[in-house]
Design a protein around this motif. Structure first.
Motif, short mmCIF file in Angstrom:
data_model
loop_
_atom_site.label_atom_id
_atom_site.label_comp_id
_atom_site.label_asym_id
_atom_site.label_seq_id
_atom_site.Cartn_x
_atom_site.Cartn_y
_atom_site.Cartn_z
N PHE A 192 0.84 -1.19 0.00
CA PHE A 192 0.00 0.00 0.00
C PHE A 192 0.88 1.25 0.00
N LYS A 193 1.91 1.20 0.84
CA LYS A 193 2.82 2.35 0.98
C LYS A 193 3.50 2.63 -0.36
N LEU A 194 3.99 1.57 -0.97
CA LEU A 194 4.67 1.74 -2.27
C LEU A 194 3.72 2.27 -3.33
N MET A 195 2.52 1.74 -3.33
CA MET A 195 1.54 2.15 -4.35
C MET A 195 1.13 3.60 -4.20
N SER A 196 1.24 4.12 -2.98
CA SER A 196 0.77 5.48 -2.73
C SER A 196 1.82 6.53 -3.06
N GLN A 197 3.05 6.09 -3.37
CA GLN A 197 4.10 7.08 -3.68
C GLN A 197 4.08 7.41 -5.16
N PHE A 198 4.19 8.67 -5.46
CA PHE A 198 4.27 8.99 -6.88
C PHE A 198 5.67 9.47 -7.27
N GLU A 199 6.53 9.77 -6.30
CA GLU A 199 7.91 10.11 -6.62
C GLU A 199 8.78 8.94 -6.17
N VAL A 200 9.30 8.19 -7.12
CA VAL A 200 10.10 7.02 -6.76
C VAL A 200 11.49 7.16 -7.39
N PRO A 201 12.50 6.54 -6.76
CA PRO A 201 13.84 6.62 -7.34
C PRO A 201 13.87 5.96 -8.72
N PRO A 202 14.72 6.47 -9.65
CA PRO A 202 14.79 5.86 -10.98
C PRO A 202 15.20 4.39 -10.88
N GLU A 203 14.65 3.55 -11.77
CA GLU A 203 14.97 2.12 -11.72
C GLU A 203 16.38 1.85 -12.21
#
Ligand code: AMP
Length: 356
Positions: free
Chosen positions: A345-356
């Motif tokens: 849930f926490k991951l899904m709620s983030q819209f700024e994520v580090p580049p893969e």
């Protein structure tokens, strides 16, 4: 502060001896659950006040029909769902009524989950029965029948030790009964209440009186609109706050939930995306139970940030609830599964994520 497992055991035993499950114990945040206390490894230094939550509501035998299945003789009722959901996070004191047709095995199950059933009256007559039918979208539901049975004359009577419980969840029942429970309590720290359209339509003055004594009101979107005559849910939430509750949570089914706090504090979350929903019954009660249980088991004084997390745990629990009929999924659920879905849930709620 580091407490050894031995100290933890002593503390837990002391809490139990006082017939009060209040006490300082060590937890490793939410990887804790009270049934695993004995096994807890105190290497992680958290000291948290674990408080019980008192849950009052309906205990029912349900018949549920979806477009693909129909099941009867299911355990249901707002308190059954809420108590089991809350028990993942804190000790629960259950208040309700059942008839002499109610299976003893359910009492055994509650006890196995440290749900104190001293407040459950068993009287002669039949248990409250409810039957509902869902349409194809599994969102709209029609009540097929309702037999109040022993619920008709139910007057919740709190056992003495229950009266000092700090956290209270008034799960969905008539607001006059919710008030009757509150009247017997000695200054609870935090009161959560759930309600439904029936009470907004038929017991509005009782509900209005109750609202003035509630810290968090939980209701769904159509109920919030009906209660306030506002089309905007934001306006509805703010307006309900003016009726009494400091905090308001509005559930939007598969579209998540909104949370209103003091001043302009506001939070919005989505729902966990599920491919298969088998039975939506009790999702709202489970959401409320998860929220109240998390707060009781985790925080001493409730702040808005705690409520945000509580809302996610409530959503996580509700997402499990609908995966099977009645309480079957919740009965087999582990704390590990809850934690895993919370992290997703926490991951899904983030819209700024580090580049893969
Ligand atoms: P929910 O799906 O969250 O609305 O809750 C469903 C549960 O509420 C079912 O298990 C029913 O037994 C119970 N229920 C239905 N109608 C009522 C009512 N009028 N008062 C209390 N509980 C009810």
């Amino acid at each position: 502060m580091l407490i050894t497992p031995a100290a933890l055991q002593i503390c837990w035993r002391k809490c139990n001896r006082r017939n009060s499950l209040h006490g300082y114990i060590v937890t490793s945040d939410l990887r804790f659950n009270h049934s695993t206390i004995q096994r807890f490894n105190a290497a992680e230094p958290f000291v948290i006040l674990i408080m019980s939550v008192l849950v009052v509501g309906s205990i029912a035998i349900d018949t549920v029909k979806t477009p693909v299945e129909e099941h009867s003789e299911l355990l249901g009722g707002s308190a059954s769902y809420a108590a089991l959901a809350a028990s993942f996070f804190s000790p629960v004191r259950l208040v309700g009524v059942v008839g002499n047709d109610f299976p003893k095995s359910e009492f055994d199950f509650w006890r196995s989950r440290k749900i104190d059933t001293e407040g459950v009256q068993q009287v002669s007559g039949k248990t409250f029965r409810w039957s509902g039918e869902y349409s194809w979208d599994l969102n709209t539901r029609r009540t097929r029948s309702i037999d109040l049975n022993v619920f008709k004359d139910f007057e919740p009577e709190l056992p003495e030790p229950f009266r000092q419980t700090d956290f209270v969840l008034l799960a969905n029942i008539a607001p006059s009964l919710q008030t009757h429970v509150l009247d017997q309590m000695e200054r609870p720290r935090f009161v959560v209440a759930d309600t439904m359209d029936l009470w907004i339509e038929t017991a509005r003055s009782d509900l209005d009186a109750l609202l003035r004594r509630v810290d968090l009101l939980i209701l769904n979107d159509s109920e919030a609109r009906e209660m306030t005559k506002e089309t905007s849910l934001i306006k509805a939430g703010r307006r309900i706050q003016k009726m009494g509750p400091v905090h308001v949570a509005i559930k939007k089914g598969e579209h998540g939930a909104l949370l209103f706090g003091e001043g302009d504090r506001f939070f919005s979350c989505g729902a966990y995306p599920l491919e298969d929903i088998h039975d939506p019954t009790g999702a709202g009660d489970t959401f409320a139970g998860g929220m109240a249980g998390y707060l009781a088991g985790t925080v001493k004084k409730v702040h808005f940030n705690d409520l945000r997390k509580a809302m996610i745990y409530g959503s996580v629990l509700a997402s499990f609830c609908v995966e099977a009929f009645s309480l079957e999924r919740l009965r087999n659920l582990s704390m590990e599964e809850i934690t895993k879905r919370y992290e997703t849930f926490k991951l899904m709620s983030q819209f700024e994520v580090p580049p893969e």
